[in-house]
Design an enzyme around this catalytic site. Sequence first.
Site, PDB file in Angstrom:
ATOM      1  N   HIS A 243       0.769  -1.367   0.114  1.00  0.00           N
ATOM      2  CA  HIS A 243       0.114  -0.066   0.106  1.00  0.00           C
ATOM      3  C   HIS A 243       0.871   1.080   0.037  1.00  0.00           C
ATOM      4  O   HIS A 243       0.271   2.079  -0.136  1.00  0.00           O
ATOM      5  CB  HIS A 243      -0.760  -0.030   1.113  1.00  0.00           C
ATOM      6  CG  HIS A 243      -2.015  -1.106   0.925  1.00  0.00           C
ATOM      7  ND1 HIS A 243      -2.855  -1.417   1.886  1.00  0.00           N
ATOM      8  CD2 HIS A 243      -2.438  -1.643   0.076  1.00  0.00           C
ATOM      9  CE1 HIS A 243      -3.748  -2.316   1.583  1.00  0.00           C
ATOM     10  NE2 HIS A 243      -3.522  -2.631   0.509  1.00  0.00           N
ATOM     11  N   SER A 247       0.507  -1.285  -6.355  1.00  0.00           N
ATOM     12  CA  SER A 247       0.522  -2.506  -6.913  1.00  0.00           C
ATOM     13  C   SER A 247       1.176  -2.169  -8.590  1.00  0.00           C
ATOM     14  O   SER A 247       1.157  -1.239  -8.904  1.00  0.00           O
ATOM     15  CB  SER A 247      -0.614  -3.301  -7.333  1.00  0.00           C
ATOM     16  OG  SER A 247      -1.433  -3.630  -6.151  1.00  0.00           O
ATOM     17  N   LYS A 271     -13.769  -9.171  -8.402  1.00  0.00           N
ATOM     18  CA  LYS A 271     -12.802 -10.158  -9.136  1.00  0.00           C
ATOM     19  C   LYS A 271     -11.909 -11.275  -8.319  1.00  0.00           C
ATOM     20  O   LYS A 271     -11.859 -12.344  -8.744  1.00  0.00           O
ATOM     21  CB  LYS A 271     -11.702  -9.283  -9.691  1.00  0.00           C
ATOM     22  CG  LYS A 271     -10.909 -10.062 -10.709  1.00  0.00           C
ATOM     23  CD  LYS A 271     -10.036  -9.086 -11.553  1.00  0.00           C
ATOM     24  CE  LYS A 271      -9.277  -9.768 -12.622  1.00  0.00           C
ATOM     25  NZ  LYS A 271      -8.403  -9.118 -13.536  1.00  0.00           N
ATOM     26  N   ASP A 272     -11.641 -10.782  -7.049  1.00  0.00           N
ATOM     27  CA  ASP A 272     -11.058 -11.933  -6.185  1.00  0.00           C
ATOM     28  C   ASP A 272     -12.248 -13.103  -5.834  1.00  0.00           C
ATOM     29  O   ASP A 272     -11.789 -14.187  -5.563  1.00  0.00           O
ATOM     30  CB  ASP A 272     -10.586 -11.212  -4.870  1.00  0.00           C
ATOM     31  CG  ASP A 272      -9.272 -10.545  -4.946  1.00  0.00           C
ATOM     32  OD1 ASP A 272      -8.817 -10.746  -6.057  1.00  0.00           O
ATOM     33  OD2 ASP A 272      -8.950  -9.832  -4.127  1.00  0.00           O
ATOM     34  N   GLU A 315       7.388 -33.499  -0.069  1.00  0.00           N
ATOM     35  CA  GLU A 315       6.115 -33.204  -0.651  1.00  0.00           C
ATOM     36  C   GLU A 315       6.475 -32.502  -2.146  1.00  0.00           C
ATOM     37  O   GLU A 315       7.563 -31.896  -2.314  1.00  0.00           O
ATOM     38  CB  GLU A 315       5.334 -31.764   0.113  1.00  0.00           C
ATOM     39  CG  GLU A 315       4.975 -32.761   1.407  1.00  0.00           C
ATOM     40  CD  GLU A 315       3.708 -33.662   1.341  1.00  0.00           C
ATOM     41  OE1 GLU A 315       3.835 -34.456   0.666  1.00  0.00           O
ATOM     42  OE2 GLU A 315       2.521 -32.824   1.443  1.00  0.00           O
TER      43      GLU A 315
END
Lengths: 437, 201
Positions: A243, A247, A271-272, A315
Amino acid sequence: MSQKFSFDNQDEELSPKQQIEVFHSIENDIGQSITEKSKVASWINDRLPIVATLENTLKKHPYPKNLSYWWNFGSLAGIALVLQILTGLFLAMHYVPNTKYAFDSVEHIMRDVNYGWLIRYIHAVGASMFFVALYAHIIRALFYGSYKAPREVLWWIGIIIFLLTMATAFMGYVLPWGQMSFWGATVITNLFSAIPVVGQSIVQWLWGGYSVDNPTLNRFFVLHFLMPFLIVGIVFLHLMALHTVGSNNPSGVPMKTKKDSIPFHPYFTIKDMVGFVAFFIVFGYFLFFYPNALGHPDNYIPANPLVTPPHIVPEWYFLPFYAILRAVPDKLGGVVMMFGAIILLFFIPYLDRSKIRSGAYRPTFQKFFYVFVVNFIFLGWLGKSPAEGWYIWASRIATFYYYAYFLIILPNLPKFEKILPLPSSIDEHYQQSHKHK
Amino acid sequence: MAQENLQNKHTNSTIKSSSASTESSSSLQEDEVKSASRRKFLKNTAYTTAGIGAACAFLPFVDSMNPSKDVQALASIEVDISAIKVGEEKKVMWRGKPVFIKRRSEQEIIEAQKVELSELKDPQADADRVKKGKEEWLITIGICTHLGCVPIGGQGEYKGWFCPCHGSQYDTSARIRKGPAPKNLEIPPYEFLNDKTIKIG
């Protein structure tokens, strides 16, 4: 605000510092148009400014309006972390961190505890989904140059989260106390024995004994419980840095005017949500149909310190690094190369000498990048294959490319490559990419 | 996609409003009111659905804290009572709690039966606290209804049970007679499998 800076010349560049300043001036500009709060909200906010903080994040903070679905993986990693903590909390209510009871307590969760199977499988599959989101998030950053100034600290915090998550996942895999748990723990802790002089003392300190045993299991449980909360704290730092610098976006061009931006809410909340739905469809597919597909069947055999399984694999999310470890025919060398492969990520902001951020305008870079991604997946496949014959040589070549990408290609490519014309602004990029739809 | 749609909507609405400026302002206002109430409805529907979904998703987690199947499997026990002599009391563990199995003497039964219900704090006839024909056997959960201590048998003014914690006194039917406890000792569900064995739970 935009008068302070001129953008007439497309080639004119903003320094990282200027980029931050412009970003904040846009943020402040938007801030003046924010709606008034209710009486209750402002009463609380005067005393604890959470209302304003939330409002800033959701409505005031400007996000580039051209973000693609590649920008969904941050929130996906976030929801995965929340889910791991939630399921982990309820698992911890039934799990017993003792070598005598650990394996049985996991079976008790699977068979006796109400919905225990569901909670444990969410946790196990969730770990894999977490890494899917993390890797996609990192690949996006590598392609679009999200680590470049002024986002170096944001990137570093991300790498720290990645490292902590790997440590947490490793210790979590030890807890069921199956064969893979035990031998995975033995192999990974023994990595530290490669350290000259103090190696053996460090390993004994990690174990709390002379082999992986009850003290090891108990402390791994405690640390596995604690570390996700540390990660949450560091995620907040990650967001704080995000922030502050804003972005990145697919064009890599910095934000210049208010016109380049949209607020998080409702655009990226919705959108998320779309991303969450897609994510949970994949999640649900594994969870309800193939919950054990991403694990190893040997981990349903109780730990036996006298018998090593014929083929030990970590893994899937550790496999590429495991392949690097095995590629080097030297104990210390292998360990250094493996950890180095991650430590190297810290230096990318300086290794990458490209003047522009986004790989979308670097056709030559793209070729090397795609080879890098395929090479990384290939390394993962090699990590799963037996360490013999041509696999070893393939691992060495793949390891070489992994390092060469960061140490040779990224620093030197900008000297030779041709760059496509950049859009002058995020807005222009947005208009371009939506013209023909 | 969703974002694009929303953005399209955004541009559409601005186009609409600019073209609408030539129309009468009242129809424009009407339009806005309509779309605002539609938006409100959609929002509330979305939030409600998400809320119900989240609540449903949380149910398995809540349920995981309920007694698990292995705990439920041990929820009933069988007790051999043949060795208990008249006047004696046997304590057994059932669901993590003490259960008093008391074989009452003739006199204790009579004492319990002759009490007027009006004298009782938690009125209940002795006949309702034992199985018919098996008045000899009083089976209670040995936890004081005050604050959960275990009362001591054969003590107190009423020769039933006396709780050492805060002085609650129970009679030979394990009914509360004196002290702070509000209720009689609880009777667990049980049955006689035969003369020698009872099943509790």
